[in-house]
Design a protein around this motif. Structure first.
Motif, PDB file in Angstrom:
ATOM      1  N   GLU A  14      64.417  25.826  59.186  1.00  0.00           N
ATOM      2  CA  GLU A  14      63.615  26.800  58.436  1.00  0.00           C
ATOM      3  C   GLU A  14      64.507  27.662  57.545  1.00  0.00           C
ATOM      4  OE1 GLU A  14      61.659  30.272  57.171  1.00  0.00           O
ATOM      5  OE2 GLU A  14      63.296  30.322  58.627  1.00  0.00           O
ATOM      6  N   LYS A  15      65.665  28.059  58.062  1.00  0.00           N
ATOM      7  CA  LYS A  15      66.577  28.912  57.288  1.00  0.00           C
ATOM      8  C   LYS A  15      67.107  28.179  56.063  1.00  0.00           C
ATOM      9  CE  LYS A  15      70.849  31.596  57.701  1.00  0.00           C
ATOM     10  NZ  LYS A  15      71.958  32.005  58.603  1.00  0.00           N
ATOM     11  N   LYS A  26      71.747  24.607  44.084  1.00  0.00           N
ATOM     12  CA  LYS A  26      72.977  25.251  44.558  1.00  0.00           C
ATOM     13  C   LYS A  26      72.827  26.778  44.560  1.00  0.00           C
ATOM     14  CE  LYS A  26      75.103  25.033  39.944  1.00  0.00           C
ATOM     15  NZ  LYS A  26      76.195  24.401  39.154  1.00  0.00           N
ATOM     16  N   ARG A  27      71.938  27.287  43.701  1.00  0.00           N
ATOM     17  CA  ARG A  27      71.723  28.736  43.663  1.00  0.00           C
ATOM     18  C   ARG A  27      71.098  29.210  44.965  1.00  0.00           C
ATOM     19  NH1 ARG A  27      71.739  33.166  44.197  1.00  0.00           N
ATOM     20  NH2 ARG A  27      71.162  34.921  42.850  1.00  0.00           N
ATOM     21  N   GLY A  28      70.129  28.476  45.481  1.00  0.00           N
ATOM     22  CA  GLY A  28      69.517  28.862  46.750  1.00  0.00           C
ATOM     23  C   GLY A  28      70.440  28.642  47.929  1.00  0.00           C
ATOM     24  N   VAL A  29      71.180  27.527  47.907  1.00  0.00           N
ATOM     25  CA  VAL A  29      72.104  27.231  49.009  1.00  0.00           C
ATOM     26  C   VAL A  29      73.168  28.321  49.125  1.00  0.00           C
ATOM     27  CG1 VAL A  29      73.943  25.650  49.720  1.00  0.00           C
ATOM     28  CG2 VAL A  29      71.706  24.746  49.037  1.00  0.00           C
ATOM     29  N   ILE A  43      78.884  32.427  60.661  1.00  0.00           N
ATOM     30  CA  ILE A  43      78.024  32.211  59.496  1.00  0.00           C
ATOM     31  C   ILE A  43      76.560  32.093  59.913  1.00  0.00           C
ATOM     32  CG2 ILE A  43      77.464  30.554  57.649  1.00  0.00           C
ATOM     33  CD1 ILE A  43      80.406  29.935  57.424  1.00  0.00           C
ATOM     34  N   ALA A  44      76.317  31.608  61.128  1.00  0.00           N
ATOM     35  CA  ALA A  44      74.939  31.374  61.578  1.00  0.00           C
ATOM     36  C   ALA A  44      74.096  32.634  61.541  1.00  0.00           C
ATOM     37  CB  ALA A  44      74.945  30.794  62.989  1.00  0.00           C
ATOM     38  N   SER A  45      74.705  33.790  61.777  1.00  0.00           N
ATOM     39  CA  SER A  45      73.952  35.038  61.827  1.00  0.00           C
ATOM     40  C   SER A  45      73.806  35.692  60.459  1.00  0.00           C
ATOM     41  CB  SER A  45      74.628  36.026  62.787  1.00  0.00           C
ATOM     42  OG  SER A  45      75.943  36.319  62.348  1.00  0.00           O
ATOM     43  N   TYR A  46      74.423  35.117  59.430  1.00  0.00           N
ATOM     44  CA  TYR A  46      74.344  35.722  58.106  1.00  0.00           C
ATOM     45  C   TYR A  46      72.946  35.545  57.535  1.00  0.00           C
ATOM     46  CZ  TYR A  46      74.989  36.693  53.161  1.00  0.00           C
ATOM     47  OH  TYR A  46      74.859  37.208  51.892  1.00  0.00           O
ATOM     48  N   CYS A  68      70.822  20.019  55.621  1.00  0.00           N
ATOM     49  CA  CYS A  68      70.696  20.727  56.901  1.00  0.00           C
ATOM     50  C   CYS A  68      71.812  20.323  57.864  1.00  0.00           C
ATOM     51  CB  CYS A  68      69.326  20.444  57.519  1.00  0.00           C
ATOM     52  SG  CYS A  68      67.928  21.235  56.691  1.00  0.00           S
ATOM     53  N   HIS A  69      72.100  19.035  57.917  1.00  0.00           N
ATOM     54  CA  HIS A  69      73.172  18.574  58.801  1.00  0.00           C
ATOM     55  C   HIS A  69      74.535  19.089  58.334  1.00  0.00           C
ATOM     56  CE1 HIS A  69      70.230  15.700  60.508  1.00  0.00           C
ATOM     57  NE2 HIS A  69      71.038  15.699  61.548  1.00  0.00           N
ATOM     58  N   ALA A  70      74.743  19.153  57.021  1.00  0.00           N
ATOM     59  CA  ALA A  70      76.004  19.681  56.503  1.00  0.00           C
ATOM     60  C   ALA A  70      76.155  21.154  56.862  1.00  0.00           C
ATOM     61  CB  ALA A  70      76.062  19.497  54.989  1.00  0.00           C
ATOM     62  N   TYR A  71      75.077  21.925  56.721  1.00  0.00           N
ATOM     63  CA  TYR A  71      75.118  23.340  57.100  1.00  0.00           C
ATOM     64  C   TYR A  71      75.370  23.481  58.596  1.00  0.00           C
ATOM     65  CZ  TYR A  71      73.593  28.143  57.930  1.00  0.00           C
ATOM     66  OH  TYR A  71      73.551  29.461  58.323  1.00  0.00           O
ATOM     67  N   SER A  72      74.719  22.633  59.399  1.00  0.00           N
ATOM     68  CA  SER A  72      74.931  22.674  60.847  1.00  0.00           C
ATOM     69  C   SER A  72      76.391  22.427  61.202  1.00  0.00           C
ATOM     70  CB  SER A  72      74.030  21.639  61.529  1.00  0.00           C
ATOM     71  OG  SER A  72      74.227  21.623  62.926  1.00  0.00           O
ATOM     72  N   ALA A  73      77.024  21.477  60.501  1.00  0.00           N
ATOM     73  CA  ALA A  73      78.438  21.185  60.769  1.00  0.00           C
ATOM     74  C   ALA A  73      79.323  22.367  60.381  1.00  0.00           C
ATOM     75  CB  ALA A  73      78.860  19.937  59.998  1.00  0.00           C
TER      76      ALA A  73
END
Length: 364
Positions: free
Chosen positions: A263-264, A278-281, A334-337, A321-326
């Motif tokens: 969701e995030k 890339k602007r949203g990411v 970073i997870a709490s940002y 999503c998987h890249a962000y998870s890694a």
């Protein structure tokens, strides 16, 4: 003159015909006051602040129920029954048992009439569906393993517009965790929303309506727009038409990662829908590390950073999503940002008094 064998066939045929007629008769409710008359009898006015709109057309109510698949001999939970027009259709189509969850006690007298006529097939619960736990609502023997076909359980509802989207997001979370009604397996849903909301739910990549809701719904469910109900069919008439959507949970989501993480990422990707994704990411990361993390995330995901968010396919969003998870696994802080919280804090800092008395401001 009939032979003994032919006579026996005739008798068997008559017996079968009588059994079918008896079965059909058992599905009919005793004659009673129509739902529209009950609305008048009990002076049931739709409450605007609760986004209430009554559907009093029996044919459309029956069509909603039949679009759920076959509810005959099934267990059904109806959310927001109001005066009970869809409730009546569910019972008439042969549901073995029906439980309704209604927040507004004004509808109890009308629902009680249906309960008394249902011959024990209807239960009425007063509660808020946004917080209602259905884990013990159905017989435990109805539960099925998640990998099996869906259980003989249905959720049906003509939802108030003001809770429809928050409710489906909450239920998607429950589906991801196999909790609430989904402890019983892949329980199917048939629900009403504003037509535009349903169009967003089913929108494919590159569609003008493609958005965060599209990805969230399609990740955890097969979603179908069954049909559209014109606004004039409701009392009072809303300013929009209404779409009927049917949901079947997937055995495995397209993105098999925790709901909050998906969701995030999806929310951030679609926060600048018409700009390059890339602007949203970039909003996933603190400003100080964006220049390093954003290119890294797109490289690992093998996704073009100059695509628009609505152009992304489910596999591409899954890889992001998987890249962000890694990245989070390697950098847990970073997870709490949360870029929204940081933006609010920045605004609050700008609003502090001239003396910089931050503690005083926090106490306001």
């Amino acid at each position: 003159m009939l032979s003994p064998h032919s006579h026996q066939q005739v008798m068997v045929g008559r017996a079968v015909m009588k059994a079918k007629q008896a079965g059909r008769a058992a599905l009919r409710l005793p004659p009673m006051t129509s739902t529209s008359d009950l609305v008048k009898l009990y002076n049931l006015q739709a409450v605007k602040k609760l986004s209430q709109n009554f559907l009093l057309d029996n044919k459309l109510s029956s069509k909603i129920v039949s679009s759920s698949c076959r509810v005959k001999r099934s267990h059904v939970c109806e959310v927001g029954p109001g005066p009970g027009n869809i409730t009546r259709s569910i019972l008439e189509q042969g549901a073995q048992h029906l439980t309704v969850i209604e927040k507004d006690p004004r509808f109890l007298p009308a629902l009680d009439i249906l309960r008394e006529a249902s011959q024990g097939r209807l239960d009425i619960n007063i509660g808020d569906v946004l917080t209602y736990n259905m884990e013990k609502l159905f017989p435990p023997e109805l539960a099925r393993p998640w990998e099996d076909p869906p259980p003989n359980i249905f959720l049906i509802g003509n939802l108030p517009f003001n809770i429809a989207t928050p409710l489906i997001i909450r239920w998607l979370r429950d589906i991801s965790l196999h909790q609430n009604a989904w402890v019983y397996g892949r329980v199917r849903m048939t629900l009403t929303f504003q037509l535009e909301v349903v169009q967003r739910m089913v929108a494919p990549p590159n569609h003008p309506q493609r958005c965060r809701l599209s990805v969230m719904c399609q990740n955890w469910c097969y979603v179908a727009h069954k049909f559209t109900i014109p606004g004039r069919a409701f009392v009072p008439k809303p300013d929009v038409d209404v779409g009927v959507a049917h949901f079947i949970p997937h055995q495995e989501p397209h993105i098999p990662l925790p709901f909050n993480l998906v969701e995030k990422v999806v929310r951030c990707i679609f926060s600048f829908r018409q700009k390059y994704c890339k602007r949203g990411v970039a909003t996933l990361f603190p400003r100080a590390i964006q220049d390093d993390m954003v290119p890294k995330m797109f490289t690992v995901a093998d996704v073009d950073p100059d695509m628009r968010s609505f152009q992304l396919t489910m596999p591409e969003i899954s890889r992001l999503c998987h890249a962000y998870s890694a990245i989070v696994t390697q950098n847990p802080t970073i997870a709490s940002y949360n870029s929204r919280e940081q933006h609010i804090k920045a605004e609050l800092n700008c609003d502090m008094d001239a003396d910089g008395n931050e503690d005083e401001f926090r106490l306001r």
